[in-house]
Scaffold this motif. Structure first.
Motif, PDB file in Angstrom:
ATOM      1  N   GLU A   4      82.026  87.600 -50.274  1.00  0.00           N
ATOM      2  CA  GLU A   4      80.624  87.914 -50.565  1.00  0.00           C
ATOM      3  C   GLU A   4      79.698  87.163 -49.624  1.00  0.00           C
ATOM      4  O   GLU A   4      78.707  87.714 -49.138  1.00  0.00           O
ATOM      5  CB  GLU A   4      80.283  87.568 -52.022  1.00  0.00           C
ATOM      6  N   ASN A   5      80.014  85.925 -49.357  1.00  0.00           N
ATOM      7  CA  ASN A   5      79.198  85.121 -48.439  1.00  0.00           C
ATOM      8  C   ASN A   5      79.229  85.700 -47.021  1.00  0.00           C
ATOM      9  O   ASN A   5      78.208  85.711 -46.323  1.00  0.00           O
ATOM     10  CB  ASN A   5      79.679  83.664 -48.412  1.00  0.00           C
ATOM     11  N   GLU A   7      79.788  88.839 -46.266  1.00  0.00           N
ATOM     12  CA  GLU A   7      79.051  90.096 -46.303  1.00  0.00           C
ATOM     13  C   GLU A   7      77.546  89.829 -46.284  1.00  0.00           C
ATOM     14  O   GLU A   7      76.798  90.503 -45.568  1.00  0.00           O
ATOM     15  CB  GLU A   7      79.434  90.901 -47.554  1.00  0.00           C
ATOM     16  N   ILE A   8      77.113  88.843 -47.030  1.00  0.00           N
ATOM     17  CA  ILE A   8      75.694  88.465 -47.044  1.00  0.00           C
ATOM     18  C   ILE A   8      75.282  87.977 -45.660  1.00  0.00           C
ATOM     19  O   ILE A   8      74.212  88.337 -45.149  1.00  0.00           O
ATOM     20  CB  ILE A   8      75.423  87.395 -48.133  1.00  0.00           C
ATOM     21  N   LYS A   9      76.110  87.183 -45.034  1.00  0.00           N
ATOM     22  CA  LYS A   9      75.829  86.671 -43.691  1.00  0.00           C
ATOM     23  C   LYS A   9      75.705  87.827 -42.696  1.00  0.00           C
ATOM     24  O   LYS A   9      74.804  87.837 -41.849  1.00  0.00           O
ATOM     25  CB  LYS A   9      76.963  85.712 -43.263  1.00  0.00           C
ATOM     26  N   LYS A  10      76.589  88.826 -42.791  1.00  0.00           N
ATOM     27  CA  LYS A  10      76.528  89.990 -41.908  1.00  0.00           C
ATOM     28  C   LYS A  10      75.229  90.756 -42.115  1.00  0.00           C
ATOM     29  O   LYS A  10      74.583  91.189 -41.160  1.00  0.00           O
ATOM     30  CB  LYS A  10      77.725  90.922 -42.158  1.00  0.00           C
ATOM     31  N   MET A  11      74.822  90.932 -43.389  1.00  0.00           N
ATOM     32  CA  MET A  11      73.581  91.646 -43.680  1.00  0.00           C
ATOM     33  C   MET A  11      72.374  90.871 -43.146  1.00  0.00           C
ATOM     34  O   MET A  11      71.442  91.463 -42.586  1.00  0.00           O
ATOM     35  CB  MET A  11      73.447  91.899 -45.180  1.00  0.00           C
ATOM     36  N   GLU A  12      72.400  89.551 -43.308  1.00  0.00           N
ATOM     37  CA  GLU A  12      71.297  88.726 -42.797  1.00  0.00           C
ATOM     38  C   GLU A  12      71.234  88.789 -41.277  1.00  0.00           C
ATOM     39  O   GLU A  12      70.152  88.837 -40.691  1.00  0.00           O
ATOM     40  CB  GLU A  12      71.437  87.283 -43.288  1.00  0.00           C
ATOM     41  N   ASP A  13      72.404  88.798 -40.629  1.00  0.00           N
ATOM     42  CA  ASP A  13      72.451  88.940 -39.172  1.00  0.00           C
ATOM     43  C   ASP A  13      71.882  90.295 -38.742  1.00  0.00           C
ATOM     44  O   ASP A  13      71.151  90.390 -37.753  1.00  0.00           O
ATOM     45  CB  ASP A  13      73.884  88.789 -38.647  1.00  0.00           C
ATOM     46  N   ARG A  14      72.244  91.321 -39.488  1.00  0.00           N
ATOM     47  CA  ARG A  14      71.753  92.675 -39.181  1.00  0.00           C
ATOM     48  C   ARG A  14      70.232  92.730 -39.349  1.00  0.00           C
ATOM     49  O   ARG A  14      69.525  93.315 -38.524  1.00  0.00           O
ATOM     50  CB  ARG A  14      72.450  93.704 -40.104  1.00  0.00           C
ATOM     51  N   ILE A  15      69.715  92.104 -40.407  1.00  0.00           N
ATOM     52  CA  ILE A  15      68.262  92.052 -40.632  1.00  0.00           C
ATOM     53  C   ILE A  15      67.583  91.316 -39.486  1.00  0.00           C
ATOM     54  O   ILE A  15      66.552  91.754 -38.970  1.00  0.00           O
ATOM     55  CB  ILE A  15      67.942  91.388 -41.999  1.00  0.00           C
ATOM     56  N   ALA A  16      68.160  90.203 -39.046  1.00  0.00           N
ATOM     57  CA  ALA A  16      67.603  89.435 -37.929  1.00  0.00           C
ATOM     58  C   ALA A  16      67.580  90.282 -36.658  1.00  0.00           C
ATOM     59  O   ALA A  16      66.605  90.266 -35.891  1.00  0.00           O
ATOM     60  CB  ALA A  16      68.396  88.158 -37.718  1.00  0.00           C
ATOM     61  N   LYS A  17      68.660  91.035 -36.441  1.00  0.00           N
ATOM     62  CA  LYS A  17      68.747  91.894 -35.273  1.00  0.00           C
ATOM     63  C   LYS A  17      67.674  92.992 -35.329  1.00  0.00           C
ATOM     64  O   LYS A  17      66.999  93.283 -34.334  1.00  0.00           O
ATOM     65  CB  LYS A  17      70.142  92.533 -35.218  1.00  0.00           C
ATOM     66  N   LEU A  18      67.490  93.586 -36.512  1.00  0.00           N
ATOM     67  CA  LEU A  18      66.471  94.621 -36.688  1.00  0.00           C
ATOM     68  C   LEU A  18      65.060  94.056 -36.504  1.00  0.00           C
ATOM     69  O   LEU A  18      64.187  94.708 -35.923  1.00  0.00           O
ATOM     70  CB  LEU A  18      66.602  95.284 -38.064  1.00  0.00           C
ATOM     71  N   ASP A  19      64.841  92.836 -36.982  1.00  0.00           N
ATOM     72  CA  ASP A  19      63.543  92.185 -36.788  1.00  0.00           C
ATOM     73  C   ASP A  19      63.263  91.979 -35.297  1.00  0.00           C
ATOM     74  O   ASP A  19      62.141  92.192 -34.828  1.00  0.00           O
ATOM     75  CB  ASP A  19      63.485  90.839 -37.524  1.00  0.00           C
ATOM     76  N   ALA A  20      64.300  91.551 -34.574  1.00  0.00           N
ATOM     77  CA  ALA A  20      64.142  91.350 -33.126  1.00  0.00           C
ATOM     78  C   ALA A  20      63.835  92.676 -32.427  1.00  0.00           C
ATOM     79  O   ALA A  20      62.968  92.746 -31.547  1.00  0.00           O
ATOM     80  CB  ALA A  20      65.395  90.713 -32.542  1.00  0.00           C
ATOM     81  N   GLN A  21      64.511  93.746 -32.827  1.00  0.00           N
ATOM     82  CA  GLN A  21      64.269  95.060 -32.239  1.00  0.00           C
ATOM     83  C   GLN A  21      62.847  95.533 -32.563  1.00  0.00           C
ATOM     84  O   GLN A  21      62.159  96.098 -31.717  1.00  0.00           O
ATOM     85  CB  GLN A  21      65.289  96.081 -32.758  1.00  0.00           C
ATOM     86  N   GLN A  22      62.443  95.282 -33.802  1.00  0.00           N
ATOM     87  CA  GLN A  22      61.095  95.682 -34.217  1.00  0.00           C
ATOM     88  C   GLN A  22      60.040  94.937 -33.388  1.00  0.00           C
ATOM     89  O   GLN A  22      59.065  95.536 -32.929  1.00  0.00           O
ATOM     90  CB  GLN A  22      60.889  95.401 -35.706  1.00  0.00           C
TER      91      GLN A  22
END
Length: 117
Positions: A4-5, A7-22
């Protein structure tokens, strides 16, 4: 729990990546808007220069001695004179040769001639 940790870390990384793209897209968008504004300013400046050159050409040799206010006053007076002449010639009618002919005015004939050119 570690799964679970992870998976949460992967989602947080994905959010960070999307923020950078935005952020990157916002920067590109701002740059494009700035480029559009700059092109619009250049086009306006070019139009103003061209129109000013035309006005100076009609003002003749002493154009450099005529102020902007005097130019504006002269153009307003010219427009007023045209409006007065238009009002007058709109009321001057040609004498009909035949009673069935439509009533024509000096101004309507002039306007029709201008539309043909």
């Amino acid at each position: 729990m570690t799964e679970e940790n992870e998976e949460i870390k992967k989602m947080e990384d994905r959010i960070a990546k999307l923020d950078a793209q935005q952020k990157q897209l916002k920067t590109r968008k701002r740059a494009l808007r700035n480029r559009i504004s700059q092109q619009n300013r250049k086009a306006r400046t070019k139009r103003l220069i061209e129109k000013g050159a035309i006005l100076e050409k009609f003002q003749g040799e002493g154009a450099d001695k005529i102020s902007a206010d005097d130019s504006l006053t002269a153009l307003v007076q010219l427009q007023n004179d045209f409006d007065s002449l238009k009002a007058f010639t709109s009321n001057v009618k040609y004498r009909k040769k035949n009673p069935d002919d439509p009533t024509r005015t000096v101004y309507s004939d002039w306007e029709e001639q201008q539309n043909r050119n």
